[in-house]
Write a protein that holds these residues in place. Structure first.
Motif, PDB file in Angstrom:
ATOM      1  N   THR A   9       2.003   4.587  -1.198  1.00 12.27           N
ATOM      2  CA  THR A   9       3.267   5.291  -1.401  1.00 12.27           C
ATOM      3  C   THR A   9       3.797   4.920  -2.784  1.00 12.27           C
ATOM      4  OG1 THR A   9       4.679   3.523  -0.523  1.00 12.27           O
ATOM      5  CG2 THR A   9       3.737   5.094   1.070  1.00 12.27           C
ATOM      6  N   SER A  10       4.901   5.524  -3.152  1.00 10.02           N
ATOM      7  CA  SER A  10       5.476   5.228  -4.468  1.00 10.02           C
ATOM      8  C   SER A  10       5.829   3.757  -4.609  1.00 10.02           C
ATOM      9  CB  SER A  10       6.717   6.095  -4.698  1.00 10.02           C
ATOM     10  OG  SER A  10       7.652   5.912  -3.647  1.00 10.02           O
ATOM     11  N   LEU A  21      -1.702   9.143  -3.487  1.00  8.85           N
ATOM     12  CA  LEU A  21      -0.280   8.835  -3.396  1.00  8.85           C
ATOM     13  C   LEU A  21       0.364   9.785  -2.394  1.00  8.85           C
ATOM     14  CD1 LEU A  21       2.410   7.573  -4.310  1.00  8.85           C
ATOM     15  CD2 LEU A  21       2.413   9.145  -6.252  1.00  8.85           C
ATOM     16  N   ALA A  22       0.810   9.246  -1.263  1.00 10.53           N
ATOM     17  CA  ALA A  22       1.493  10.047  -0.243  1.00 10.53           C
ATOM     18  C   ALA A  22       2.952  10.207  -0.651  1.00 10.53           C
ATOM     19  CB  ALA A  22       1.393   9.376   1.121  1.00 10.53           C
ATOM     20  N   VAL A  41      -0.087  13.847  -3.019  1.00 18.22           N
ATOM     21  CA  VAL A  41       0.095  14.795  -1.922  1.00 18.22           C
ATOM     22  C   VAL A  41       1.594  14.979  -1.695  1.00 18.22           C
ATOM     23  CG1 VAL A  41      -0.478  15.398   0.444  1.00 18.22           C
ATOM     24  CG2 VAL A  41      -2.040  13.961  -0.883  1.00 18.22           C
ATOM     25  N   GLY A  42       2.084  16.163  -2.039  1.00 19.07           N
ATOM     26  CA  GLY A  42       3.508  16.443  -1.918  1.00 19.07           C
ATOM     27  C   GLY A  42       4.095  16.882  -3.238  1.00 19.07           C
ATOM     28  N   VAL A  61       3.616   8.055   5.796  1.00 14.69           N
ATOM     29  CA  VAL A  61       2.162   8.101   5.635  1.00 14.69           C
ATOM     30  C   VAL A  61       1.569   8.374   7.014  1.00 14.69           C
ATOM     31  CG1 VAL A  61       0.077   6.929   4.859  1.00 14.69           C
ATOM     32  CG2 VAL A  61       2.262   6.414   3.764  1.00 14.69           C
ATOM     33  N   PRO A  62       0.997   9.553   7.245  1.00 14.71           N
ATOM     34  CA  PRO A  62       0.428   9.850   8.555  1.00 14.71           C
ATOM     35  C   PRO A  62      -0.615   8.808   8.957  1.00 14.71           C
ATOM     36  CG  PRO A  62       0.543  11.835   7.216  1.00 14.71           C
ATOM     37  CD  PRO A  62       0.874  10.693   6.314  1.00 14.71           C
TER      38      PRO A  62
END
Length: 482
Positions: free
Chosen positions: A160-161, A266-267, A177-178, A147-148
């Motif tokens: 995150t997941s 969600l990163a 994102v991704g 996560v930036p």
């Protein structure tokens, strides 16, 4: 501070760590497993298993939605988000419990809690309470979702997941994102469960695919169902004024910016190996430009040292089967150091549990473009009109298979299509057995089954193997051949 002396110290208790511990212990060595975080593997706690539970719920919802295509008209569908997530968490906890049973079975004197870091090649300091002197060490520290920092500044709604599986209810909207495996799996599952999902991808890549034609098909197939913004980057994100969401500003390939509101972001842009805080600078081993120990993938040995690495920590394939294999190899070699031997590395197999599923087997298209200078035979089949696929109303996708001229040995495949998890296994077994394409075509094929599509692709591949390699499809034209 007390001092412990052991034959093998294993840093980490995930899949790779537990497998390494067991392998070294079976060699009759004194082994110590060191863990600073929660016991329980990434797969069981926040990875493979809870994601499949969410996907299974999504598949049930989608089956009802798809039923009218067969002339079956069910009543109104109601998705109970709380019930969905309650089952996900309950079954997840059950799977974690099985892992914890395994950890609990390890004798207490073979486990140590705390953060380990090297203070010399053979000495680890664990927090401020223990020095561990080990004849050899296995690094199995796993990885962490990326996560930036500028995204983290937007607050706790950027997740995150890991956080998804702690939800007690489904949210109203999520920006993913991704477009890797995690982003695609969770994004599609949430969308099928009624969540408004938008997926942002910096390029046009999806999952693990490298074959341009399979990739093109995957982009088109997934975009029919998902709101995927290819060639779009996240320019900025910030909390909403009320703090209950995120304002995300994206920028497309033309530089056009758009700001949208989501309940969560969600990163899913990848995972970073957990090797930056374990004192590698004192371990006297060579690191690559990313700070990862250089190692032999067949022995998992770092240089000529008594240090080995396994699992997500080595930044290769962050997959449970790979972690288990690497852990076993690392543990065995750490136990018998300096008598280090290559271990069995199975044929690579990766699967994304989207629908259609995505799989890569053996050598990828991109790898063959390097190893075979882009000259290798290619066969293909579209699932668009394949018999069994059409019967199931799952007739979309593409399979491309690759083989070597001369030997006719099967080298690998990439695909998006129905039941790809099963096709992938069959093709991986054939690849590991070093079967030729003619030998594969001599195998039994039933009717009507999805595997008939594999036969079609192999037949085309066999025809191309008889042609002049100079006129074979390659990286430049990327066509199935004349």
């Amino acid at each position: 501070m007390k001092t412990l002396q052991v034959d093998v110290a294993v840093i980490g208790s995930g899949t790779a760590g537990m497998t390494a511990h067991k392998a070294a212990r079976m060699q009759g060595k004194r082994v110590l497993m060191i863990e600073s975080g929660p016991y329980g593997t990434t797969c069981a706690r926040v990875g493979c298993m809870p994601s499949k539970l969410l996907i299974a719920a999504a598949e049930a919802a989608h089956a009802v939605a798809a039923a009218p295509g067969f002339g079956v008209h069910p009543g109104p569908v109601r998705i109970d988000g709380r019930q969905v997530m309650a089952r996900v968490r309950s079954e997840r906890d059950r799977f974690v419990g099985f892992v914890l049973d395994g950890v609990n079975a390890i004798p207490d004197d073979e486990k140590l809690r705390g953060h380990a870091r090297f203070i010399s090649p053979g000495t680890l300091q664990v927090d401020e309470h223990t020095l561990v002197e080990a004849a050899s060490v296995v690094i199995a520290t796993g990885s962490t979702p990326i996560v930036p920092p500028e995204w983290q500044a937007a607050g706790e709604r950027v997740i995150t997941s890991d956080a998804v599986f702690e939800w007690t209810d489904l949210p109203s909207s999520v920006a993913v994102v991704g477009s890797g495996v995690i982003g695609l799996e969770l994004g599609q599952a949430l969308a099928r469960l009624g969540v408004r999902v938008t997926l942002f991808a910096r390029g046009n890549k999806v999952a693990q695919l490298t074959d341009p034609l399979v990739l093109r098909e995957a982009d088109a197939v997934l975009a029919r169902e998902l709101d995927i913004r290819f060639m779009t980057k996240v320019a900025h994100m910030e909390k909403t004024p009320d703090g209950n969401g995120i304002l995300l500003t994206s920028s497309d390939g033309a530089g056009v910016e758009k700001t949208e509101q989501f309940e969560y972001v969600l990163a899913a842009i990848g995972r970073a190996p957990n090797v930056d805080k374990i004192g590698l600078e004192t371990a006297q081993i060579e690191l690559d430009r990313h700070g990862i120990p250089r190692h032999d993938p067949h022995t998992m040995q770092c240089g000529k040292s008594a240090i080995f690495i396994a699992g997500d920590a080595d930044n290769e394939l962050p997959l449970l089967p790979e972690a288990a294999d690497e852990g076993r190899i690392a543990g065995e070699n750490a136990a018998r150091f300096p008598d280090v031997k290559p271990g069995l590395r199975r044929t690579p197999l990766t699967i994304a549990f989207t629908e259609p599923q995505i799989a890569t087997v053996g050598a990828t298209y991109q790898q063959l473009c390097v190893s075979h200078a882009g000259r290798f035979a290619v066969g293909a089949v579209s699932f668009g009109n394949q018999g069994r696929s059409r019967v199931m109303l799952q007739n979309q996708g593409l399979l491309r298979v690759y083989a070597e001229f001369g030997s006719k040995r099967f080298l690998g495949a990439e695909l998006i299509g129905p039941r790809a998890e099963h096709l992938g296994h069959l093709l991986a077994w054939a690849c590991q057995a070093q079967l030729t394409v003619p030998a594969m075509l001599d195998m039994p094929f039933y009717h009507p089954v999805i595997e008939e599509g594999v036969r079609t692709a192999l037949r085309e591949l066999a025809l191309h193997l008889e042609k002049d390699p100079e006129h074979a499809p390659g990286c430049a034209d990327c066509t199935p051949g004349p």
